[in-house]
Scaffold this motif. Structure first.
Motif, mmCIF file in Angstrom:
data_model
loop_
_atom_site.group_PDB
_atom_site.id
_atom_site.type_symbol
_atom_site.label_atom_id
_atom_site.label_comp_id
_atom_site.label_asym_id
_atom_site.label_seq_id
_atom_site.Cartn_x
_atom_site.Cartn_y
_atom_site.Cartn_z
ATOM 1 N N ARG A 453 0.824 -1.211 0.000
ATOM 2 C CA ARG A 453 0.000 0.000 0.000
ATOM 3 C C ARG A 453 0.870 1.280 0.000
ATOM 4 N N GLN A 454 1.911 1.278 0.845
ATOM 5 C CA GLN A 454 2.728 2.480 0.992
ATOM 6 C C GLN A 454 3.474 2.818 -0.305
ATOM 7 N N ALA A 455 4.008 1.792 -0.969
ATOM 8 C CA ALA A 455 4.756 2.027 -2.209
ATOM 9 C C ALA A 455 3.826 2.547 -3.297
ATOM 10 N N LEU A 456 2.627 1.925 -3.428
ATOM 11 C CA LEU A 456 1.674 2.366 -4.446
ATOM 12 C C LEU A 456 1.170 3.771 -4.138
ATOM 13 N N ARG A 457 0.953 4.036 -2.865
ATOM 14 C CA ARG A 457 0.476 5.370 -2.470
ATOM 15 C C ARG A 457 1.512 6.434 -2.825
ATOM 16 N N ALA A 458 2.780 6.151 -2.541
ATOM 17 C CA ALA A 458 3.854 7.098 -2.862
ATOM 18 C C ALA A 458 3.912 7.354 -4.366
ATOM 19 N N GLN A 459 3.686 6.283 -5.158
ATOM 20 C CA GLN A 459 3.681 6.432 -6.619
ATOM 21 C C GLN A 459 2.543 7.333 -7.067
ATOM 22 N N PHE A 460 1.343 7.076 -6.526
ATOM 23 C CA PHE A 460 0.178 7.887 -6.890
ATOM 24 C C PHE A 460 0.359 9.355 -6.478
ATOM 25 N N VAL A 461 0.936 9.565 -5.292
ATOM 26 C CA VAL A 461 1.165 10.936 -4.811
ATOM 27 C C VAL A 461 2.086 11.688 -5.762
ATOM 28 N N GLU A 462 3.163 11.038 -6.162
ATOM 29 C CA GLU A 462 4.114 11.680 -7.064
ATOM 30 C C GLU A 462 3.477 11.973 -8.413
ATOM 31 N N GLU A 463 2.695 11.038 -8.920
ATOM 32 C CA GLU A 463 2.038 11.231 -10.208
ATOM 33 C C GLU A 463 1.011 12.352 -10.131
ATOM 34 N N TYR A 464 0.246 12.360 -9.040
ATOM 35 C CA TYR A 464 -0.784 13.408 -8.879
ATOM 36 C C TYR A 464 -0.134 14.791 -8.772
ATOM 37 N N ARG A 465 0.943 14.866 -7.986
ATOM 38 C CA ARG A 465 1.610 16.153 -7.797
ATOM 39 C C ARG A 465 2.193 16.660 -9.119
ATOM 40 N N ASP A 466 2.789 15.774 -9.882
ATOM 41 C CA ASP A 466 3.392 16.189 -11.149
ATOM 42 C C ASP A 466 2.345 16.577 -12.180
ATOM 43 N N ARG A 467 1.221 15.877 -12.182
ATOM 44 C CA ARG A 467 0.234 16.091 -13.241
ATOM 45 C C ARG A 467 -0.815 17.154 -12.898
ATOM 46 N N PHE A 468 -1.314 17.118 -11.649
ATOM 47 C CA PHE A 468 -2.464 17.963 -11.316
ATOM 48 C C PHE A 468 -2.154 19.132 -10.384
ATOM 49 N N ALA A 469 -1.072 19.041 -9.597
ATOM 50 C CA ALA A 469 -0.760 20.111 -8.660
ATOM 51 C C ALA A 469 0.399 20.984 -9.132
ATOM 52 N N SER A 470 0.982 20.651 -10.250
ATOM 53 C CA SER A 470 2.123 21.388 -10.776
ATOM 54 C C SER A 470 1.713 22.816 -11.173
ATOM 55 N N PRO A 471 2.598 23.798 -10.966
ATOM 56 C CA PRO A 471 2.279 25.165 -11.409
ATOM 57 C C PRO A 471 2.111 25.250 -12.925
ATOM 58 N N TYR A 472 2.708 24.311 -13.651
ATOM 59 C CA TYR A 472 2.592 24.342 -15.105
ATOM 60 C C TYR A 472 1.175 23.983 -15.549
ATOM 61 N N MET A 473 0.483 23.231 -14.707
ATOM 62 C CA MET A 473 -0.919 22.923 -14.991
ATOM 63 C C MET A 473 -1.737 24.206 -14.957
ATOM 64 N N ALA A 474 -1.568 24.992 -13.890
ATOM 65 C CA ALA A 474 -2.282 26.264 -13.782
ATOM 66 C C ALA A 474 -1.829 27.233 -14.872
#
Length: 517
Positions: A453-474
């Protein structure tokens, strides 16, 4: 002796008597306590030989309770106009050596006449409060006098700056005039401000209270937020007022005193890059960012001891006066709570009224959660930030340094609330919520079924941050003017301010002014 000499000698005697106030003995007692007289306070405030006093020969109007044969020179208040750094300022100072500085009919008239003159002449008003309150002997006349002063406080609000100094007693209804002003300075010793004293509180509620708890400078600056600056003594207090005025325009029709520097330094400040923590979970001290953003020695923090999760104050960037609003992640993680919202909104509305550009530094994870916050009205208090920024028509420059989540992202002057330019560091995260929280909601099923769970969660967090929370998205949606390196911040903000200072924005006329929040 000629008639002329007799008259001149009489004038000299009258002026000497008025200048002594309640007499040398009372003056000496004040000095022994570390207190200045009313005239001494104004003397160190104004530029030398510029003060022109009004109403020195005014006396009281009371004929009851043994007052008919008693003289109160100046009726217990010194009023007049002088110059501070070459600019005219209207000021009054209660004289506590004369009847305790209590307000009577003519005392109030002197203050009101001065305030009327100030708004007509477009000059700030400074009031030094050291009074026993309403003069009991004048009954309803003294209450009427306070009402007239309060009325003028409101008339002047948003038209000329008003600064109050609490340098002695300021109790009961007398506290409302300074409360209606824009900024309050209070001396640490020998001063108090409250509505009901310990005795009244005990009688009405049965609760024992001390003056330190309810009326001291510490209580007013830290707990209630009534006071914006705490001074060590009278001299320090008047110096703070002078410093504050150095950032303010004389009235709402003029610009603040910018010290233009034609050459904007666009050199990169590599030290700013080092301020950003390597781990996004670590806190960043926003004071370090402010120190490198503003001109050296050009920052006057307002409300320093109150709601410390939000920093506000006046400063200069490349000589241009700005009102600074910044989250402080070192306190409550930089969240916006009830007090921070009130603190920020009132400051923003002042800056807007007096043509002071707003620079906002963002690192906010959200509004502070909690039962006490919800029951205390975080919704209506937080809405004041939204209202203040949306209503502001002055230049608004925003820098998103790291976190900017949910409604608090909007409340810290996003482009949707009218920011003229919004810059983001590469470390900025702009989203409905933090990546960790979002992943827990969006990928709940996948995480429940995962072997690790922890490894998959860390992967999802990194992907979400890069794709949806990045300043380049805004930025790709036009919500960000540019993504910049931290080291470019001072130069970029300087240039943005210079390009925006001539901004003119007209709103539909409404019947509301700058009111205390």
């Amino acid at each position: 002796m000629s008639i002329q000499k007799k008259l001149l000698d009489d004038l000299k005697k009258r002026r000497k008597t008025a200048a002594l106030g309640g007499g040398q003995e009372r003056i000496d007692k004040r000095h022994a306590k570390g207190l200045m007289t009313a005239r001494e306070r104004l003397g160190i405030f104004f530029d030398e030989n510029t003060f022109q006093e009004w109403g020195m020969h005014v006396d009281h109007a009371c004929h009851d309770f043994g007052m008919e044969g008693k003289s109160l020179p100046g009726d217990g208040v010194v009023t007049g106009v002088g110059w501070v750094d070459g600019r005219p300022i209207a000021a009054y100072s209660h004289d506590a050596t004369i009847g305790g500085g209590a307000l009577g009919q003519r005392h109030a008239k002197k203050i009101c006449d001065l305030m009327d003159y100030a708004i007509e002449g477009g000059m700030p008003v400074v009031g030094v409060n050291d009074s026993g309150g309403a003069r009991i002997q004048e009954a309803v006349e003294s209450l009427s006098g306070y009402g007239q002063v309060f009325y003028r406080n409101v008339q002047l609000s948003g038209a000329v700056p008003q600064i109050g100094v609490i340098a002695g007693n300021c109790a009961g209804g007398a506290a409302y005039s300074p409360a209606l002003m824009d900024f309050l300075v209070m001396t640490r010793e020998n001063a108090n401000m409250f509505i009901c004293g310990p005795g009244v509180i005990k009688g009405a509620t049965g609760v024992d209270a001390t003056m330190e708890e309810i009326g001291s400078a510490a209580a007013n600056a830290t707990l209630s937020g009534n006071v914006h600056f705490v001074a060590d003594n009278d001299e320090h207090a008047m110096g703070l007022v002078r410093e504050l005025l150095s950032y303010l325009p004389p009235n709402n029709l003029e610009n603040p005193p910018h010290l233009y520097n034609d050459q904007i330094n666009l050199d990169e400040d590599e030290a700013m890059n080092q301020i950003v923590p390597k781990d996004a979970k670590d806190t960043m001290d926003m004071y370090e960012v402010i120190e490198r953003l503003l001109d050296p020695g050009q920052f006057l923090e307002v409300h320093k001891d109150f709601a410390q999760n939000l920093i506000i104050g006046f400063g200069r960037i490349n000589g241009m006066v700005v009102g600074l609003v910044a989250n402080q992640p070192m306190v409550k993680a930089g969240t916006l709570d009830i007090d921070a919202s009130d603190k920020g909104a009132r400051f923003i509305r002042f800056c807007n009224a007096f043509n002071i550009p707003l620079v906002t530094l963002v690192d906010v994870p959200g509004f502070l959660p909690g039962v006490s916050q919800e029951q205390g009205g975080i919704i209506r208090h937080g809405a004041k930030m939204l209202f203040a920024y949306s209503a502001a028509t002055v230049p608004k420059i925003t820098v998103i340094t790291r976190k900017a989540y949910g409604g608090s992202y909007l409340a810290m002057c996003s482009s949707d609330l009218g920011a003229d330019m919004v810059f983001a560091w590469p470390t900025a995260e702009i989203a409905v919520m933090g990546a960790e929280g979002a992943v827990n909601v969006l990928y709940r099923r996948e995480l429940d079924a995962a072997e690790d769970r922890q490894a998959l969660r860390a992967q999802f967090v990194e992907e979400y941050r890069d794709r949806f929370a990045s300043p380049y998205m805004a930025a790709s949606h036009g919500m960000i003017t540019d993504v910049i390196s931290p080291c470019q911040t001072r130069g970029v903000v300087s240039l943005a301010l210079r390009n925006t200072l001539r901004k003119r924005e007209t709103r539909p006329p409404k019947k509301h002014g700058l009111i205390p929040l």
